[in-house]
Each structure stands twice: as C-alpha cells, then as structure tokens.
Design a protein around this motif. Structure first.
Motif, mmCIF file in Angstrom:
data_model
loop_
_atom_site.group_PDB
_atom_site.id
_atom_site.type_symbol
_atom_site.label_atom_id
_atom_site.label_comp_id
_atom_site.label_asym_id
_atom_site.label_seq_id
_atom_site.Cartn_x
_atom_site.Cartn_y
_atom_site.Cartn_z
ATOM 1 N N SER A 52 0.826 -1.206 0.000
ATOM 2 C CA SER A 52 0.000 0.000 0.000
ATOM 3 C C SER A 52 0.858 1.253 0.000
ATOM 4 O O SER A 52 0.543 2.234 -0.702
ATOM 5 N N ARG A 243 -11.696 4.180 12.365
ATOM 6 C CA ARG A 243 -11.695 3.425 11.113
ATOM 7 C C ARG A 243 -13.097 3.054 10.640
ATOM 8 O O ARG A 243 -13.245 2.341 9.644
ATOM 9 N N ALA A 264 -12.933 7.302 6.040
ATOM 10 C CA ALA A 264 -13.040 6.023 5.344
ATOM 11 C C ALA A 264 -14.046 6.092 4.200
ATOM 12 O O ALA A 264 -13.831 5.509 3.133
ATOM 13 N N ILE A 267 -12.527 8.012 1.272
ATOM 14 C CA ILE A 267 -11.570 7.149 0.578
ATOM 15 C C ILE A 267 -12.301 6.164 -0.326
ATOM 16 O O ILE A 267 -11.901 5.930 -1.473
ATOM 17 N N TYR A 268 -13.396 5.605 0.161
ATOM 18 C CA TYR A 268 -14.138 4.634 -0.642
ATOM 19 C C TYR A 268 -14.782 5.290 -1.865
ATOM 20 O O TYR A 268 -14.855 4.686 -2.938
ATOM 21 N N SER A 279 -7.085 6.659 -3.626
ATOM 22 C CA SER A 279 -7.723 6.001 -2.485
ATOM 23 C C SER A 279 -6.691 5.244 -1.646
ATOM 24 O O SER A 279 -6.809 5.190 -0.410
ATOM 25 N N THR A 280 -5.671 4.682 -2.298
ATOM 26 C CA THR A 280 -4.603 4.013 -1.544
ATOM 27 C C THR A 280 -3.835 5.010 -0.690
ATOM 28 O O THR A 280 -3.502 4.728 0.469
ATOM 29 N N ASN A 283 -5.843 5.703 2.327
ATOM 30 C CA ASN A 283 -5.725 4.632 3.317
ATOM 31 C C ASN A 283 -4.443 4.751 4.122
ATOM 32 O O ASN A 283 -4.426 4.491 5.330
#
Length: 308
Positions: A52, A243, A264, A267-268, A279-280, A283
């Motif tokens: 990641s 999270r 979260a 990001i999704y 998005s990575t 994370n």
C-alpha cells in the motif's frame, strides 16, 4: 564407641562433592509452531501494508502502474471535503468510544452483581455483537425511516416529534453513532466483566470489615483495579471509531450530502470513481492518523497501571 579423633577431623575437612549440573540444550522444536502464524501475518498483513505504501505513490490499475511520487497525497489533501470528514471522524470516534466505556462499565457492574436472570441478560447484551454490521445498518435504516419506520410511527402515536434520523443533516452522524454504540457495547461489557471478576474478593471483604460503603468500594477498589480493562476498551473502541466505515455506508452512504462523511467513506468514494492510487494514499493517511493518535495514547494510558 565414638569414632577416632583423626577420622572425625578427616571427615570434617573432606569437601562434599556435588553432582554436575545438566546443561540445558536449546531445541528448535517449539519454534516451528510459530511458522504458520508468521506466514499468515506476512502474507495477509505485512505484504499488503508495504504494498500500500508503494502503490500510494503510483497511478495504478489492475494491469499497470505509473510512479508519480507524492502526487496522490497532494491531490488527497486538496480534497474540499477532507477537513469536514476529518472533523466528523474525530467526533464520531470520541462519541462512540466514550459511550462504550461508560455504558460498558455500568452494564458490567450490573451483570457481575447477584441479580435474577444474570445469564440471560449477559446473552442479550452480547447478542448484537454477533450480528453482521451491514445487516444492522440495513435494519436500523428501516426502523428509523422518517416516513415508514416503526420508531417514528410509535413516536407519532403518542404525539412526539418524528425526526429524520438519517435524513436530517444535524442528526445523521449522531444517529449512526447511536447504532454503533448499540452494536459494540457488548464487547466493552465483556471486557469490563472479565476485569471486575478478576479482582480478588478479599479486597472487598476487607473493605466491608472496615465499614466502607458500596460507593467507596467502587471508587477505591473496582475502578482502580479494573484500569487494565478500561484501557483495553478505550483503545479498541477508539481505533474502531476512527476506522469506522461499514455501518456508515449501510445507513447513509455519507449523506445527506456530506454531513456524515468520515475519512473512510471519502476514501471509498475515490475508489468507486476509479482513482485507485488516490484512495490508496488516503488509506495510508488514515493508517498514519490512527497510529499517531493511538501510540502516544496507549503509552499514557498504560503508565502506572495497578497490578493485582
């Protein structure tokens, strides 16, 4: 007859011989039991984590990747919804973790006292933990529907206001937090029960002999000696709150608008739009945020713990 003086003197100065100590040999046999666990950890945690970090520096798809340096991070921090999502994440984590600590401790006190139906009540409290988070989100989305939900129907039947639990921008985030608390308080209760039951009964007996009241025993015995359980609940619930994603996505999808978006869910949404590298990077930022908060907090909370 007593032994001769020469023989007695000889026995007195004769050194006592000891058996030679056996040298303990180190065996690799027990070490092999760690190998499966280490392999699973490396394959399912270590490698994805380091991958990641690398893919966050690329623009990638399933078939190719292009190294772009910190471009994803620059774009991520320019997201206009980032500040709002970050604020919502902290609010949500503090509310859910604080409520789980307080309610879990109070329920654990009740369920460790000699009450009728204690075993049944323990099962009832822990039951929501066994349910699917997505299923719980869908269930409460139906129950709290502002027009067809049973909760608003009951409120309206007695003349009370019928709020839009998941549709009101001022209520959505707090409504989701309430559902999260309902589902997760069972774990907190279980941990607190284990901590309270582990306290030796002699402490309470000595306090009763000295004339201590129940409130004094709670303050000076139960709370200090259950500190380890309290620290565990705080850390686990706070990590889960920072999270949290699944229950938010199942109930509101981050809406209405962006009023219940957390990091979260932002990001999704980037992943849904096809920005996999972006998005990575998000994370990785979330991972570093959780680490930056939890490592010093864990150090502070674990200092000066009371050992039984």
């Amino acid at each position: 007859m007593s032994p001769a003086p020469e023989l007695a003197a000889h026995e007195a100065v004769t050194p006592v011989t000891h058996r030679p100590r056996k040298t303990r040999t180190w065996s690799t046999y027990p070490t092999w039991f760690f190998v499966p666990t280490i392999m699973l950890y490396v394959v399912f945690f270590a490698l994805p984590t380091f991958s990641s970090f690398y893919f966050s520096l690329t623009r990638w798809s399933l078939f190719s990747s292009t190294f772009i340096g910190f471009g994803n991070y620059a774009q991520f921090f320019h997201n206009p919804q980032l500040y709002t999502a970050f604020t919502h994440t902290l609010i949500y984590a503090v509310i859910t973790s604080g409520a789980k600590v307080v309610l879990g401790f109070l329920i654990a006190l009740l369920l460790t006292s000699p009450i009728i139906g204690r075993g049944y009540l323990r099962a009832v409290v822990f039951f929501p933990v066994l349910l699917s988070t997505i299923g719980v989100g869908i269930l409460f989305k139906s129950l709290l529907d502002p027009f067809h939900g049973i909760v608003n129907f009951l409120l309206g039947s007695v003349g009370l206001p019928q709020p839009g639990w998941f549709t009101d921008p001022n209520l959505a985030l707090y409504s989701i937090a309430g559902v999260d608390i309902w589902k997760g308080v069972g774990i907190a209760t279980l941990i607190f029960m284990a901590g309270i039951v582990a306290i030796p009964g002699e402490y309470f007996e000595a306090a009763r002999i000295d004339g201590a009241t129940s409130r004094q025993m709670l303050r000076h015995i139960t709370v200090p000696l259950a500190r380890g359980a309290t620290v565990t609940v705080i850390i686990l619930s706070l990590i889960g709150g920072l999270r949290s994603f699944d229950i938010i996505w199942a109930t509101t999808g981050g809406g209405p608008g962006f009023t219940s978006d957390v990091l979260a869910s932002v990001i999704y949404k980037q992943y849904q739009a096809g920005f996999y590298g972006l998005s990575t990077a998000g994370n990785v930022v979330l991972f570093l945020l959780v680490t930056a908060i939890m490592v010093p907090l864990s150090y502070v909370l674990n200092r000066n713990q009371v050992d039984l």
